[in-house]
Design an enzyme around this catalytic site. Structure first.
Site, mmCIF file in Angstrom:
data_model
loop_
_atom_site.group_PDB
_atom_site.id
_atom_site.type_symbol
_atom_site.label_atom_id
_atom_site.label_comp_id
_atom_site.label_asym_id
_atom_site.label_seq_id
_atom_site.Cartn_x
_atom_site.Cartn_y
_atom_site.Cartn_z
ATOM 1 C CG ASP A 115 -0.231 0.027 2.546
ATOM 2 O OD1 ASP A 115 0.808 -0.663 2.671
ATOM 3 O OD2 ASP A 115 -0.676 0.731 3.481
ATOM 4 C CD GLU A 142 4.151 0.864 7.040
ATOM 5 O OE1 GLU A 142 4.936 1.211 7.925
ATOM 6 O OE2 GLU A 142 3.701 1.675 6.203
ATOM 7 C CG HIS A 163 4.531 9.342 3.729
ATOM 8 N ND1 HIS A 163 3.807 9.069 4.861
ATOM 9 C CD2 HIS A 163 5.029 8.153 3.327
ATOM 10 C CE1 HIS A 163 3.890 7.772 5.141
ATOM 11 N NE2 HIS A 163 4.632 7.204 4.227
HETATM 12 ZN ZN LIG Z 1 6.501 2.231 4.328
#
Ligand SMILES: [Zn+2]
Length: 489
Positions: free
Chosen positions: A122, A189, A462
């Protein structure tokens, strides 16, 4: 008399200086060259193409427990089967907790504990407002300018695809490991890792205890990411911080804002937050030491002097480290207010004001003890301090560095550049990973991918323009392949 005193002080300083310089000069140097391991041929073009394709599947995790796009995961699974035919036809693949996968490659010697490798399929969502800031669209799987671009390139489809490619390559060669090799591929996760929890539970039920579990978290710090040197330093995560949020609820006299009292819910809460801000959880320099000491030969003389003499300089080094948030977070439990709410109308004094404080727990700081400390620091009976969310994880245990598994990882890293191996150091991982869920089924959990992590790349985690260098991919495959060969005999 005064002269004698001055002389002895001068002599003392001279001895101290000599000791400090002596310790600095005698500190261990760079790791010696190691024997070159057997070549591990990698089809670079194919590995890169597979990663690029993997990045086109929108296997996004949005929120803990929230529904996710099962079709995207189904399609990803189907494609994995095509891209890694040996893995998915020769090995036992079990679907767990929806879309997580456990891959079992049985070893010849059942008496050996398995070696386990983790990755997650993911990725975090892309904020639509930032789409314009991506050089290439995040789910297009573009290879350009020597990079594979897209959400998940580093975190962590890059490591996952190279892990599978290594397995595929070894299977195609007809390799049979002595030790069973397990791959645990989580599907959530980024939102707590229920898949990892379920895989670990499955191992426990079936009595499987891996000798070690290797996941993401550490990397090869390059290009100055490791402060003080531009040379590579390999950082293996031996522990990770815990996670906890608490809610402060302040109550006070409400009423009309034209006749305010001295003491409102909001002002009480503000004071509580100030008290928290002023408090600092105790510092513990053990990871500071384990991270800095091996890298000493690469540091400029002044820094080397300080690190070689931490017995004396530790308070100074800790004070300096506290200025950098990354470093400060490795020293102690951190806390920061993240949500604030009170009031519904401009002329009404609210009776309740609330703040959420997010904490990252240092190994050894138990959630209950931290909660008690917060109550003590706030010291206000009118403010309740309670855990705010169901997600509350203590810090992980600290995995040993005198284990065979640690030596295997360290030796495999050194073997990647045998003529000039980088220093190998250990670190505390500040973020949460899946491997924390395996503490109950294995005594050794490590966090490392053979990725050259630069200051530019780490900012894309991210965030916008996540990417991995094409040139890094063959070595990522090779590292996993050699880990398997090393563990499997
Ligand atoms: Zn990760």
């Amino acid at each position: 008399m005064v002269r004698r005193l001055i002389l002895s002080v001068v002599a003392l300083i001279a001895v101290l200086a000599a000791v400090m310089v002596g310790r600095t000069l005698m500190a261990p140097g760079m790791p010696a060259p190691v024997a070159a391991p057997e070549a591990f041929p990698v089809n670079e073009e194919e590995a890169v193409a597979k990663l690029a394709k993997a990045l086109t599947f929108e296997t996004i995790s949005r929120a803990p427990g929230a529904p996710y796009d099962t079709e995207a995961f189904d399609a990803f699974h189907a494609w994995l089967g095509e891209a890694f035919p040996n893995v998915f036809s020769q090995l036992k693949v079990t679907r767990i907790a929806g879309h997580s996968l456990l891959v079992e490659w049985p070893g010849k010697d059942a008496s050996l504990q398995p070696a386990m490798f983790l990755a997650h399929m993911d990725v975090v969502p892309v904020d639509p407002a930032t789409l314009g800031e991506w050089t290439h669209p995040p789910f297009a799987g573009i290879v350009a300018d020597g990079m594979v671009w897209g959400r998940g390139a580093l975190d962590m489809k890059g490591p996952m695809i190279t892990l599978l490619e290594a397995t595929e390559t070894l299977l195609a060669r007809g390799y049979i490991p002595a030790r069973t090799i397990l791959l645990g591929l989580g599907h959530d996760e980024e939102v707590g890792g229920s898949g990892a929890v379920a895989i670990a539970a499955h191992l426990k039920e079936t009595g499987v205890r891996p000798a070690f579990v290797l996941d993401e978290g550490g990397a090869v710090a390059t290009d100055g990411l490791f402060g003080g040197t531009s040379e590579p330093v390999a950082l293996i995560g031996v522990a990770e911080k815990g996670y906890m949020s608490v809610k402060l609820t302040s109550r006070g006299q409400g009423g009309h804002s034209s006749r305010p009292g001295k003491d409102t819910a909001i002002s009480r809460l503000a004071k509580a937050i100030q008290r928290l801000e002023a408090y600092e959880f105790p510092n513990d320099a053990r990871f500071l030491r384990s991270t800095l000491e091996p890298a000493m030969p690469l540091l400029p003389f002044g820094q080397r002097l300080a690190v070689a003499n931490l017995w004396l300089t530790e308070p100074l080094v800790v004070a300096l480290m506290k200025e950098a948030p990354d470093m400060a977070a490795s020293l102690h439990t951190t806390k920061v207010p993240t949500i604030l709410s009170a009031g519904i109308k401009d002329n009404v004094i609210p009776t309740v004001a609330e703040a959420t404080v997010n904490l990252r727990l240092f190994p050894g700081d138990a959630p209950e003890a931290v909660l008690a400390t917060l109550r003590e620091v706030i010291a206000d009976d009118m403010i309740s301090v309670e855990p705010a969310s169901s997600v509350m994880t203590p810090a992980s245990p600290v995995s040993p560095t005198d284990s065979d598994a640690y030596r295997l990882i360290s030796d495999t890293i050194k073997g990647m550049t045998p003529d000039a191996p980088p220093p190998v150091a250990t670190m505390l991982v500040l973020m949460a990973t899946d491997v924390r869920h395996y503490a109950g089924v294995s005594d050794a959990q490590y966090r490392f991918n053979y990725v050259p992590m630069t200051p530019a790349l780490i900012r894309t985690l991210h965030a916008e323009d996540e990417r991995v260098p094409v040139s890094a991919i063959p070595d990522m495959v090779r590292f996993f392949g050699r880990m398997m060969l090393g563990a499997g005999g």
